[in-house]
Write a protein that holds these residues in place. Sequence first.
Motif, PDB file in Angstrom:
ATOM      1  N   VAL A 292     -34.697  32.452  -3.659  1.00 30.75           N
ATOM      2  CA  VAL A 292     -34.574  31.900  -2.301  1.00 30.75           C
ATOM      3  C   VAL A 292     -35.604  30.797  -2.072  1.00 30.75           C
ATOM      4  O   VAL A 292     -35.305  29.777  -1.445  1.00 30.75           O
ATOM      5  N   ASN A 293     -36.797  30.965  -2.604  1.00 27.47           N
ATOM      6  CA  ASN A 293     -37.863  29.972  -2.442  1.00 27.47           C
ATOM      7  C   ASN A 293     -37.801  28.869  -3.502  1.00 27.47           C
ATOM      8  O   ASN A 293     -38.715  28.051  -3.598  1.00 27.47           O
ATOM      9  N   GLN A 294     -36.739  28.880  -4.290  1.00 24.27           N
ATOM     10  CA  GLN A 294     -36.464  27.850  -5.286  1.00 24.27           C
ATOM     11  C   GLN A 294     -37.527  27.761  -6.368  1.00 24.27           C
ATOM     12  O   GLN A 294     -37.825  26.692  -6.892  1.00 24.27           O
ATOM     13  N   LEU A 295     -38.105  28.916  -6.700  1.00 20.75           N
ATOM     14  CA  LEU A 295     -39.105  28.977  -7.759  1.00 20.75           C
ATOM     15  C   LEU A 295     -38.496  29.397  -9.083  1.00 20.75           C
ATOM     16  O   LEU A 295     -39.100  29.225 -10.140  1.00 20.75           O
ATOM     17  N   SER A 296     -37.306  29.989  -9.029  1.00 22.82           N
ATOM     18  CA  SER A 296     -36.581  30.360 -10.244  1.00 22.82           C
ATOM     19  C   SER A 296     -35.094  30.229  -9.978  1.00 22.82           C
ATOM     20  O   SER A 296     -34.662  30.061  -8.839  1.00 22.82           O
ATOM     21  N   GLY A 297     -34.335  30.311 -11.059  1.00 28.11           N
ATOM     22  CA  GLY A 297     -32.898  30.128 -10.960  1.00 28.11           C
ATOM     23  C   GLY A 297     -32.138  31.439 -10.960  1.00 28.11           C
ATOM     24  O   GLY A 297     -32.716  32.524 -11.016  1.00 28.11           O
ATOM     25  N   VAL A 298     -30.831  31.301 -10.900  1.00 27.69           N
ATOM     26  CA  VAL A 298     -29.928  32.448 -10.896  1.00 27.69           C
ATOM     27  C   VAL A 298     -29.528  32.754 -12.336  1.00 27.69           C
ATOM     28  O   VAL A 298     -28.971  31.894 -13.023  1.00 27.69           O
TER      29      VAL A 298
ATOM     30  N   PRO B  28     -30.412  17.165  -5.525  1.00 32.65           N
ATOM     31  CA  PRO B  28     -29.918  18.404  -6.126  1.00 32.65           C
ATOM     32  C   PRO B  28     -30.156  19.569  -5.160  1.00 32.65           C
ATOM     33  O   PRO B  28     -31.205  19.644  -4.523  1.00 32.65           O
ATOM     34  N   ILE B  29     -29.190  20.436  -5.038  1.00 30.82           N
ATOM     35  CA  ILE B  29     -29.312  21.579  -4.138  1.00 30.82           C
ATOM     36  C   ILE B  29     -29.450  22.838  -4.969  1.00 30.82           C
ATOM     37  O   ILE B  29     -28.571  23.178  -5.771  1.00 30.82           O
ATOM     38  N   HIS B  30     -30.566  23.510  -4.792  1.00 28.89           N
ATOM     39  CA  HIS B  30     -30.871  24.725  -5.534  1.00 28.89           C
ATOM     40  C   HIS B  30     -29.989  25.870  -5.025  1.00 28.89           C
ATOM     41  O   HIS B  30     -29.722  25.967  -3.827  1.00 28.89           O
ATOM     42  N   PRO B  31     -29.536  26.755  -5.924  1.00 23.79           N
ATOM     43  CA  PRO B  31     -28.724  27.888  -5.487  1.00 23.79           C
ATOM     44  C   PRO B  31     -29.439  28.786  -4.471  1.00 23.79           C
ATOM     45  O   PRO B  31     -28.791  29.413  -3.631  1.00 23.79           O
ATOM     46  N   GLY B  32     -30.757  28.801  -4.516  1.00 21.08           N
ATOM     47  CA  GLY B  32     -31.515  29.586  -3.540  1.00 21.08           C
ATOM     48  C   GLY B  32     -31.352  29.056  -2.128  1.00 21.08           C
ATOM     49  O   GLY B  32     -31.350  29.826  -1.165  1.00 21.08           O
TER      50      GLY B  32
ATOM     51  N   LEU C  88     -23.321  30.529 -11.012  1.00 19.46           N
ATOM     52  CA  LEU C  88     -23.723  29.870 -12.251  1.00 19.46           C
ATOM     53  C   LEU C  88     -23.409  28.377 -12.211  1.00 19.46           C
ATOM     54  O   LEU C  88     -24.168  27.571 -12.751  1.00 19.46           O
ATOM     55  N   ASN C  89     -22.325  27.997 -11.558  1.00 16.22           N
ATOM     56  CA  ASN C  89     -22.024  26.569 -11.391  1.00 16.22           C
ATOM     57  C   ASN C  89     -23.049  25.891 -10.494  1.00 16.22           C
ATOM     58  O   ASN C  89     -23.464  24.758 -10.767  1.00 16.22           O
TER      59      ASN C  89
END
Length: 87
Positions: free
Chosen positions: A45-51, A8-12, A71-72
């Motif tokens: 950016v650090n993938q600790l939270s989402g958008v 899975p690729i995080h939006p960050g 959001l997608n």
Amino acid sequence: MNRNGRRPIHPGEILSEEFLKPLGVTADALARSLNEPEAEISDVVNQLSGVSVGLAQKLSIHLNTTPDFWLNLQSTYELRSTRIERG
């Protein structure tokens, strides 16, 4: 890994690798431009939270994308992560 072998690729990660680095912009500079707390952008950016919806809207305006793009990315990341956790 999931069944198709892709993680899975995080939006960050997308924000950092496809936008910030090529533009030579830091997360802190982006936060100031968006009038958002620096910690909020750094956490994404650090993938600790989402958008969030609000952040997706601001990113879309600033980076010439759409809110749906962000959001997608977020929903796809969450779905893939959940599938991996469940096996």
